[in-house]
Write an enzyme that holds these catalytic residues in place. Structure first.
Site, mmCIF file in Angstrom:
data_model
loop_
_atom_site.group_PDB
_atom_site.id
_atom_site.type_symbol
_atom_site.label_atom_id
_atom_site.label_comp_id
_atom_site.label_asym_id
_atom_site.label_seq_id
_atom_site.Cartn_x
_atom_site.Cartn_y
_atom_site.Cartn_z
ATOM 1 N N ASN A 208 21.600 -43.961 -39.224
ATOM 2 C CA ASN A 208 21.196 -45.221 -38.568
ATOM 3 C C ASN A 208 22.394 -45.810 -37.836
ATOM 4 O O ASN A 208 23.494 -45.261 -37.898
ATOM 5 C CB ASN A 208 20.593 -46.189 -39.594
ATOM 6 C CG ASN A 208 21.604 -46.569 -40.660
ATOM 7 O OD1 ASN A 208 22.628 -47.173 -40.375
ATOM 8 N ND2 ASN A 208 21.330 -46.174 -41.904
ATOM 9 N N ASP A 276 16.517 -45.076 -46.240
ATOM 10 C CA ASP A 276 15.445 -45.238 -47.226
ATOM 11 C C ASP A 276 14.936 -43.905 -47.736
ATOM 12 O O ASP A 276 14.473 -43.801 -48.858
ATOM 13 C CB ASP A 276 14.285 -46.021 -46.598
ATOM 14 C CG ASP A 276 14.675 -47.473 -46.366
ATOM 15 O OD1 ASP A 276 15.273 -48.056 -47.285
ATOM 16 O OD2 ASP A 276 14.416 -48.008 -45.267
ATOM 17 N N LYS A 286 21.145 -23.270 -41.052
ATOM 18 C CA LYS A 286 20.658 -23.980 -39.875
ATOM 19 C C LYS A 286 19.214 -23.558 -39.567
ATOM 20 O O LYS A 286 18.919 -22.356 -39.512
ATOM 21 C CB LYS A 286 21.570 -23.668 -38.682
ATOM 22 C CG LYS A 286 21.228 -24.503 -37.485
ATOM 23 C CD LYS A 286 22.105 -24.189 -36.291
ATOM 24 C CE LYS A 286 21.492 -24.811 -35.059
ATOM 25 N NZ LYS A 286 21.974 -24.233 -33.827
ATOM 26 N N ASP A 304 17.299 -46.743 -54.867
ATOM 27 C CA ASP A 304 17.670 -48.079 -54.378
ATOM 28 C C ASP A 304 18.841 -48.568 -55.241
ATOM 29 O O ASP A 304 18.644 -49.007 -56.380
ATOM 30 C CB ASP A 304 16.468 -49.022 -54.457
ATOM 31 C CG ASP A 304 16.756 -50.330 -53.743
ATOM 32 O OD1 ASP A 304 17.915 -50.807 -53.820
ATOM 33 O OD2 ASP A 304 15.846 -50.866 -53.095
ATOM 34 N N PHE A 323 21.939 -57.362 -48.905
ATOM 35 C CA PHE A 323 21.762 -57.756 -47.511
ATOM 36 C C PHE A 323 20.326 -57.463 -47.101
ATOM 37 O O PHE A 323 19.694 -56.562 -47.650
ATOM 38 C CB PHE A 323 22.731 -56.996 -46.602
ATOM 39 C CG PHE A 323 24.075 -57.660 -46.527
ATOM 40 C CD1 PHE A 323 24.902 -57.682 -47.643
ATOM 41 C CD2 PHE A 323 24.493 -58.288 -45.370
ATOM 42 C CE1 PHE A 323 26.123 -58.326 -47.602
ATOM 43 C CE2 PHE A 323 25.714 -58.932 -45.320
ATOM 44 C CZ PHE A 323 26.526 -58.949 -46.435
ATOM 45 N N LYS A 337 12.452 -60.051 -50.875
ATOM 46 C CA LYS A 337 13.339 -58.935 -51.233
ATOM 47 C C LYS A 337 14.249 -59.310 -52.396
ATOM 48 O O LYS A 337 14.479 -58.516 -53.303
ATOM 49 C CB LYS A 337 14.176 -58.550 -50.011
ATOM 50 C CG LYS A 337 14.973 -57.295 -50.184
ATOM 51 C CD LYS A 337 15.573 -56.808 -48.878
ATOM 52 C CE LYS A 337 14.539 -56.165 -47.988
ATOM 53 N NZ LYS A 337 15.086 -55.666 -46.732
ATOM 54 N N LYS A 341 14.155 -57.090 -55.753
ATOM 55 C CA LYS A 341 15.316 -56.284 -56.162
ATOM 56 C C LYS A 341 15.994 -56.857 -57.401
ATOM 57 O O LYS A 341 16.724 -56.145 -58.084
ATOM 58 C CB LYS A 341 16.327 -56.210 -55.021
ATOM 59 C CG LYS A 341 15.720 -55.649 -53.732
ATOM 60 C CD LYS A 341 16.489 -54.478 -53.215
ATOM 61 C CE LYS A 341 15.940 -54.012 -51.888
ATOM 62 N NZ LYS A 341 16.515 -52.742 -51.460
HETATM 63 O O1 C5P Z 1 16.941 -51.304 -46.883
HETATM 64 P P1 C5P Z 1 16.735 -52.622 -47.584
HETATM 65 O O2 C5P Z 1 16.208 -53.680 -46.681
HETATM 66 O O3 C5P Z 1 15.996 -52.481 -48.872
HETATM 67 O O4 C5P Z 1 18.222 -53.088 -47.950
HETATM 68 C C1 C5P Z 1 18.418 -54.281 -48.647
HETATM 69 C C2 C5P Z 1 19.667 -54.208 -49.493
HETATM 70 O O5 C5P Z 1 19.552 -53.129 -50.425
HETATM 71 C C3 C5P Z 1 20.966 -53.974 -48.777
HETATM 72 O O6 C5P Z 1 21.917 -54.774 -49.421
HETATM 73 C C4 C5P Z 1 21.277 -52.498 -49.004
HETATM 74 O O7 C5P Z 1 22.654 -52.273 -49.052
HETATM 75 C C5 C5P Z 1 20.640 -52.254 -50.353
HETATM 76 N N1 C5P Z 1 20.097 -50.892 -50.513
HETATM 77 C C6 C5P Z 1 20.611 -50.057 -51.475
HETATM 78 N N2 C5P Z 1 20.067 -48.810 -51.661
HETATM 79 C C7 C5P Z 1 19.029 -48.392 -50.899
HETATM 80 C C8 C5P Z 1 18.502 -49.239 -49.924
HETATM 81 C C9 C5P Z 1 19.065 -50.487 -49.746
HETATM 82 O O8 C5P Z 1 21.561 -50.438 -52.159
HETATM 83 N N3 C5P Z 1 18.521 -47.196 -51.102
#
Ligand code: C5P
Length: 397
Positions: A208, A276, A286, A304, A323, A337, A341
């Site tokens: 990304n 994600d 390859k 996550d 974030f 969120k 989380k």
């Molecule tokens: O992608 P998302 O909106 O869920 O990200 C929200 C927060 O979760 C961010 O702080 C990101 O660093 C964290 N995150 C993470 N592991 C993931 C996806 C996101 O720690 N697999």
């Protein structure tokens, strides 16, 4: 912040020397005393008179100045400071330092000193990228010299790339980080930053656009306040800050392992843009292009990391910050969120293309905590980082 500290500032002979005048002001504003030393070439770019006027002290220029030797020998001069700062550090000065040459006052002081040395390199991009300079840089780092910058950007010579001296405030931050005790001294904080790369096969990956700028600035700001920072970074564009423990990773799984290995910590800040999804069973070789047959990629969810750490029942950091980069209904989505989380704070921002935030130098964030949403004015990413670090310090005391 720097009161009682003395910086021996060696100004090298490059166009960036004009920024050293501002650097002197900024260091003095924070309470530091500055003893300036100029190379002969530096005096072609800025005058000793300006330097001494801003430093409020005599400028040292010549090894064989007998008055200076009577007042203060060069060995003594090399030992008066808490830090020797070379800004700008030209390619020539870096080469001399790496070789241990001592043909003038500046290089003699650098060889004789027993205090920590920090350099802020500044030079043409080709000179910076030249293998000789990179070799010298590696030697200097190996000798324990800390390095701030250089930044990428337009250069006085009309070229573009890395080689611009770090801005005076960035140098001041690095100096503060190296010298000052702060409210976060003794506190360990894990910061994730940058994108992750999820392999498709050995040569292709999914990524990304995260540059790592905000996470890097947060790690630097926490360091300035004295924290012991473990900086877990994906393949970012921005170099990691000075003075932190850097753990480089590629994938989300590697990032998770690095974060868990870095715990326990008082706080964890998850600024990384973690992918994600990962490709199930990335190919070991390859994937060949076959006419008329498109490859089919199957995905599975990545761990996550934020949610896992926020929901730890044992050894959870006191403060877990996530974030949320959103393009619509920023506050509602970020508030949801935070609940989902289980983290303490969410720093939410609108990354719609028209905001110019993704990849840009500014950010407009809303801090969402248990006590509601607090919108901060749009400001530079470094300013956001400083404000967030100050909040973290208030919360952890
Ligand atoms: O992608 P998302 O909106 O869920 O990200 C929200 C927060 O979760 C961010 O702080 C990101 O660093 C964290 N995150 C993470 N592991 C993931 C996806 C996101 O720690 N697999």
């Amino acid at each position: 912040m720097l009161s009682g500290k003395r910086i021996l500032l060696i100004i090298g002979g490059g166009i960036a020397a004009y920024k050293s005048l501002d650097l002197i002001r900024r260091l003095r504003e924070r309470g530091a005393a500055v003893t300036p030393v100029m190379t002969r070439a530096a005096a072609e770019f800025v005058t000793p008179l300006s330097v001494s006027a801003l430093a409020g002290e005599k400028v040292y220029t010549d090894l064989f100045d007998l008055t200076d030797e009577a007042e203060m020998g060069h060995i003594q001069l090399s030992r008066v400071a808490d830090l020797v700062l070379v800004a700008p550090a030209t390619a020539d000065l870096m080469a001399k330092m790496a070789q241990g040459l001592a043909g003038d006052l500046a290089t003699t002081l650098l060889l004789a000193t027993d205090t920590p040395v920090m350099i802020a390199p500044a030079m043409n991009v080709r000179m910076w990228e030249h293998p000789a300079t990179q070799r010298n840089l590696a030697v200097l780092r190996g000798d324990g010299v800390s390095v701030v910058g250089p930044n990428a950007g337009d250069m006085a010579c009309g070229e573009y790339g890395p080689g611009r001296m770090a801005e005076p405030l960035e140098i001041v931050d690095a100096v503060v980080g190296a010298l000052a005790d702060g409210p976060l001294t003794g506190k360990r904080i894990v910061v994730t930053s940058g994108p992750t790369h999820e392999p498709i096969d050995p040569v292709r990956y999914i990524a990304n656009r995260s540059s790592g700028a905000q996470g890097t600035a947060i790690a630097a700001a926490l360091r300035v306040l004295g924290a012991e920072v473990v900086f877990v970074t994906g393949p970012a564009e921005v170099s990691p800050p000075e003075g932190v423990e850097v753990v480089r990773v590629n994938t989300a799984r590697e990032m998770r392992a690095a974060v868990l290995a870095a715990l326990p910590a008082e706080a964890a800040v998850f600024a990384a843009a973690v992918a994600d999804w990962k490709v199930i069973a990335a190919s070991d070789s390859k994937i060949k292009k076959v006419a008329g047959a498109l490859p089919v990629l199957e995905f599975e969810e990545n761990p996550d990391i934020l949610a896992e750490v926020a929901q730890m029942t044992e050894g959870r950091p006191t403060l877990v910050v996530g974030f949320a980069a959103e393009t619509n209904d920023v506050i509602d989505n970020a508030t949801a969120k935070r609940a989902r989380k289980g983290c303490d704070w969410i720093v939410a921002n609108d990354v719609s293309p028209e905001t110019g935030i993704m990849g840009g130098s500014e950010n407009a964030v809303t801090l969402i905590s248990g006590s509601g949403a607090e919108a901060w004015p749009r400001m530079g990413k470094h300013a956001v980082a400083r404000q967030l670090a100050a909040r973290i310090a208030e919360t952890l005391v």
